[in-house]
Design an enzyme around this catalytic site. Structure first.
Site, PDB file in Angstrom:
ATOM      1  N   TYR A 260      -0.521   8.181  -2.958  1.00 36.24           N
ATOM      2  CA  TYR A 260      -0.664   7.669  -4.441  1.00 36.24           C
ATOM      3  C   TYR A 260      -1.871   8.315  -5.130  1.00 36.24           C
ATOM      4  CZ  TYR A 260       2.624   3.715  -3.890  1.00 36.24           C
ATOM      5  OH  TYR A 260       3.743   3.146  -3.624  1.00 36.24           O
ATOM      6  N   GLY A 261      -2.736   8.766  -4.249  1.00 40.82           N
ATOM      7  CA  GLY A 261      -4.282   9.150  -4.805  1.00 40.82           C
ATOM      8  C   GLY A 261      -4.375  10.538  -5.669  1.00 40.82           C
TER       9      GLY A 261
ATOM     10  N   ASP B   1       0.798  -1.357  -0.068  1.00 42.14           N
ATOM     11  CA  ASP B   1      -0.076   0.162   0.004  1.00 42.14           C
ATOM     12  C   ASP B   1       0.893   1.361  -0.062  1.00 42.14           C
ATOM     13  OD1 ASP B   1      -2.269   1.709   0.362  1.00 42.14           O
ATOM     14  OD2 ASP B   1      -1.744   1.802   2.295  1.00 42.14           O
ATOM     15  N   SER B   2       0.199   2.368  -0.172  1.00 36.01           N
ATOM     16  CA  SER B   2       0.927   3.628  -0.110  1.00 36.01           C
ATOM     17  C   SER B   2       1.323   4.088   1.257  1.00 36.01           C
ATOM     18  CB  SER B   2       0.263   4.819  -0.718  1.00 36.01           C
ATOM     19  OG  SER B   2      -0.877   4.864  -0.093  1.00 36.01           O
TER      20      SER B   2
ATOM     21  N   GLU C 148      -5.226  10.060   8.604  1.00 39.09           N
ATOM     22  CA  GLU C 148      -3.795  10.354   9.055  1.00 39.09           C
ATOM     23  C   GLU C 148      -3.782  11.187  10.297  1.00 39.09           C
ATOM     24  OE1 GLU C 148      -1.007   9.566   6.737  1.00 39.09           O
ATOM     25  OE2 GLU C 148      -2.350   7.972   5.522  1.00 39.09           O
TER      26      GLU C 148
ATOM     27  N   CYS D 129     -11.128   3.095  -0.707  1.00 39.59           N
ATOM     28  CA  CYS D 129      -9.585   3.701  -0.168  1.00 39.59           C
ATOM     29  C   CYS D 129      -9.514   3.169   1.090  1.00 39.59           C
ATOM     30  CB  CYS D 129      -9.811   5.364  -0.202  1.00 39.59           C
ATOM     31  SG  CYS D 129      -8.520   6.032   0.637  1.00 39.59           S
ATOM     32  N   THR D 130      -8.371   2.701   1.071  1.00 37.78           N
ATOM     33  CA  THR D 130      -7.718   2.022   2.340  1.00 37.78           C
ATOM     34  C   THR D 130      -8.326   2.543   3.583  1.00 37.78           C
ATOM     35  OG1 THR D 130      -5.663   3.142   2.046  1.00 37.78           O
ATOM     36  CG2 THR D 130      -5.864   0.893   1.332  1.00 37.78           C
ATOM     37  N   HIS D 131      -8.056   3.879   3.589  1.00 37.21           N
ATOM     38  CA  HIS D 131      -8.421   4.819   4.721  1.00 37.21           C
ATOM     39  C   HIS D 131      -9.808   4.735   5.331  1.00 37.21           C
ATOM     40  CE1 HIS D 131      -4.401   5.889   4.111  1.00 37.21           C
ATOM     41  NE2 HIS D 131      -4.084   6.788   5.058  1.00 37.21           N
TER      42      HIS D 131
ATOM     43  N   CYS E  74      -3.646  -1.136  -1.713  1.00 38.78           N
ATOM     44  CA  CYS E  74      -3.963   0.226  -2.117  1.00 38.78           C
ATOM     45  C   CYS E  74      -5.105   0.296  -3.438  1.00 38.78           C
ATOM     46  CB  CYS E  74      -2.714   0.870  -2.648  1.00 38.78           C
ATOM     47  SG  CYS E  74      -2.890   2.646  -3.210  1.00 38.78           S
ATOM     48  N   ASN E  75      -6.089   1.201  -3.160  1.00 37.16           N
ATOM     49  CA  ASN E  75      -7.256   1.167  -4.146  1.00 37.16           C
ATOM     50  C   ASN E  75      -6.803   1.818  -5.339  1.00 37.16           C
ATOM     51  OD1 ASN E  75     -10.221   0.621  -3.102  1.00 37.16           O
ATOM     52  ND2 ASN E  75      -8.713   0.860  -1.382  1.00 37.16           N
ATOM     53  N   THR E  76      -5.867   2.798  -5.291  1.00 40.22           N
ATOM     54  CA  THR E  76      -5.308   3.721  -6.317  1.00 40.22           C
ATOM     55  C   THR E  76      -4.346   2.950  -7.270  1.00 40.22           C
ATOM     56  OG1 THR E  76      -5.539   5.670  -4.961  1.00 40.22           O
ATOM     57  CG2 THR E  76      -4.292   5.822  -6.988  1.00 40.22           C
TER      58      THR E  76
HETATM   59  N1  DGL Z   1      -3.974   3.858  -0.194  1.00 40.01           N
HETATM   60  C1  DGL Z   1      -4.497   4.733  -0.869  1.00 40.01           C
HETATM   61  C2  DGL Z   1      -5.820   4.245  -1.458  1.00 40.01           C
HETATM   62  O1  DGL Z   1      -6.427   3.352  -1.037  1.00 40.01           O
HETATM   63  C3  DGL Z   1      -4.676   6.161  -0.116  1.00 40.01           C
HETATM   64  C4  DGL Z   1      -3.790   6.835   0.195  1.00 40.01           C
HETATM   65  C5  DGL Z   1      -3.018   7.662  -0.859  1.00 40.01           C
HETATM   66  O2  DGL Z   1      -3.578   8.498  -1.444  1.00 40.01           O
HETATM   67  O3  DGL Z   1      -1.961   7.051  -1.075  1.00 40.01           O
HETATM   68  O4  DGL Z   1      -6.152   4.702  -2.649  1.00 40.01           O
END
Ligand code: DGL
Length: 268
Positions: free
Chosen positions: A42-43, A10-11, A152, A184-186, A73-75
Site C-alpha cells: 500500500y505504501g 492491513d495490506s 518480507e 509502518c507495520t513491518h 496499516c500505517n499507510t
Molecule cells: N502495512 C504497510 C504500512 O504499515 C506496510 C506495507 C505496505 O507498503 O503495504 O504502511
C-alpha cells in the site's frame, strides 16, 4: 458489553504486529484479521487507491458483524482513516494518532523522528498529529521503503538491514531526535537493528502498542468490551496465498494459525 469480534486489516501480514499487541491488552476479544496480500504494498500507491481498498476491507469486515475496526496499516491510517471514518457506524481506530501520542510522551527534547512508507511520510499525517499535540515540535521524517522488503525476506537481523538503516537514518541521527515513531507495520520487526543504529538513548515508539491501549480505552468508554469467559477465537482472511501467510504469520504472533481463508476482496 458486546461480544462481537474486533476487525483488523492491513495490506499483508505486517499488521499482525498490531494483533499481537491487541491480544495482550484485550485477551477476551474475538479477532478477525484481513491481510490484503494480493494488493500489497500500500505504501507506494495513491491516496485514491488506498481509500478504495480501505473501504472494501472495511465492508468485508463489517459483513462479519465486527463491533469496531482497527486499521493496522500505517499507510491506510494516514491516507484513508480521516476520509472514511464518518462513513461507517462503528468505531474505526487507526495507528497514527496513538503512535503520535506515544512519541510526544516519550520525547524529552521535542525532537521527534518519523519513519514509514513513502505514502505515510508524504501524507504528513504523523507530522500533523505530533504538531497538534506538541506545537513547536521539531520533526524529522524519512521514508524507508526498503525496510518492508527486508522484513518480507526475513532479513531483519542481517548486515543488509543494518547498512540500509545506516543510510536511511543518517539525517535522523544528525537531527538528534530522542524519540522515533516506527510508522509502518513491518518496522517493529526491525526494532533490534533500528536500536543498534539509532543508539539506546533514542526511544523507539511502536504504534501497535499505543493503538492496542487506545482501542481498549475506546471500547471501555463505549461499553463495548467483551465479557466472554471461554477462549477467544482468531480468524484470518487474506486476498492471496493463505499458506505463505500462515507460515510467516504464525511466527509473528507466536501462535499456530488454524483459520486462514482466501477471499475475493474485489467483491466488496
Ligand atoms: N502495512 C504497510 C504500512 O504499515 C506496510 C506495507 C505496505 O507498503 O503495504 O504502511
Amino acid at each position: 458489553m458486546n461480544n462481537q469480534a474486533i476487525g483488523i486489516f492491513d495490506s499483508g501480514f505486517g499488521g499482525l504486529t498490531v494483533l499481537k499487541e491487541l491480544r495482550k491488552v484485550l485477551p477476551k476479544e474475538n479477532l478477525i484479521y484481513f491481510g490484503d496480500t494480493a494488493r500489497i504494498p500500500y505504501g507506494t500507491k495513491s491516496k485514491e487507491t488506498i481509500i478504495k481498498y480501505s473501504k472494501q476491507n472495511i465492508r468485508f469486515l463489517m459483513r462479519h458483524h465486527v463491533k469496531a475496526i482497527v486499521v493496522a496499516c500505517n499507510t491506510a491510517s494516514a491516507l484513508a482513516v480521516p476520509e472514511v471514518a464518518d462513513l461507517f457506524d462503528i468505531p474505526l481506530v487507526g495507528v497514527v494518532e496513538p503512535g503520535a501520542r506515544g512519541a510526544v510522551r516519550e520525547s524529552a527534547n521535542g525532537k521527534i523522528g518519523v519513519i514509514g512508507t513513502t505514502g505515510t511520510v508524504r501524507s504528513g499525517a504523523y507530522q500533523a498529529a505530533i504538531q497538534r499535540m506538541l506545537p513547536g515540535a521539531k520533526i524529522e521524517s524519512t521514508p524507508c521503503p526498503l525496510f518492508v522488503q527486508i522484513v518480507e525476506e526475513g532479513w531483519q537481523d542481517t548486515e543488509i538491514a543494518r547498512l540500509t538503516a545506516e543510510k536511511y537514518l543518517a539525517d535522523m541521527k544528525e537531527a538528534k531526535v530522542d524519540a522515533m515513531v516506527m510508522g509502518c507495520t513491518h518496522y517493529p520487526i526491525l526494532e533490534e537493528t533500528l536500536r543498534n543504529v539509532m543508539g539506546n538513548e533514542v526511544k523507539l515508539v511502536n504504534p501497535a502498542k499505543e493503538t492496542a491501549l487506545a482501542v481498549q480505552a475506546q471500547l471501555m468508554e463505549q461499553g463495548l468490551l467483551s465479557d466472554r469467559t471461554d477462549s477467544p477465537e482468531y480468524r484470518f482472511f487474506v486476498s492471496d496465498d493463505p499458506e505463505k501467510f500462515r507460515e510467516t504469520g504464525s511466527r509473528i504472533i507466536s501462535l499456530p494459525m488454524t483459520h486462514v481463508k482466501k477471499i475475493s476482496i474485489e467483491n466488496y
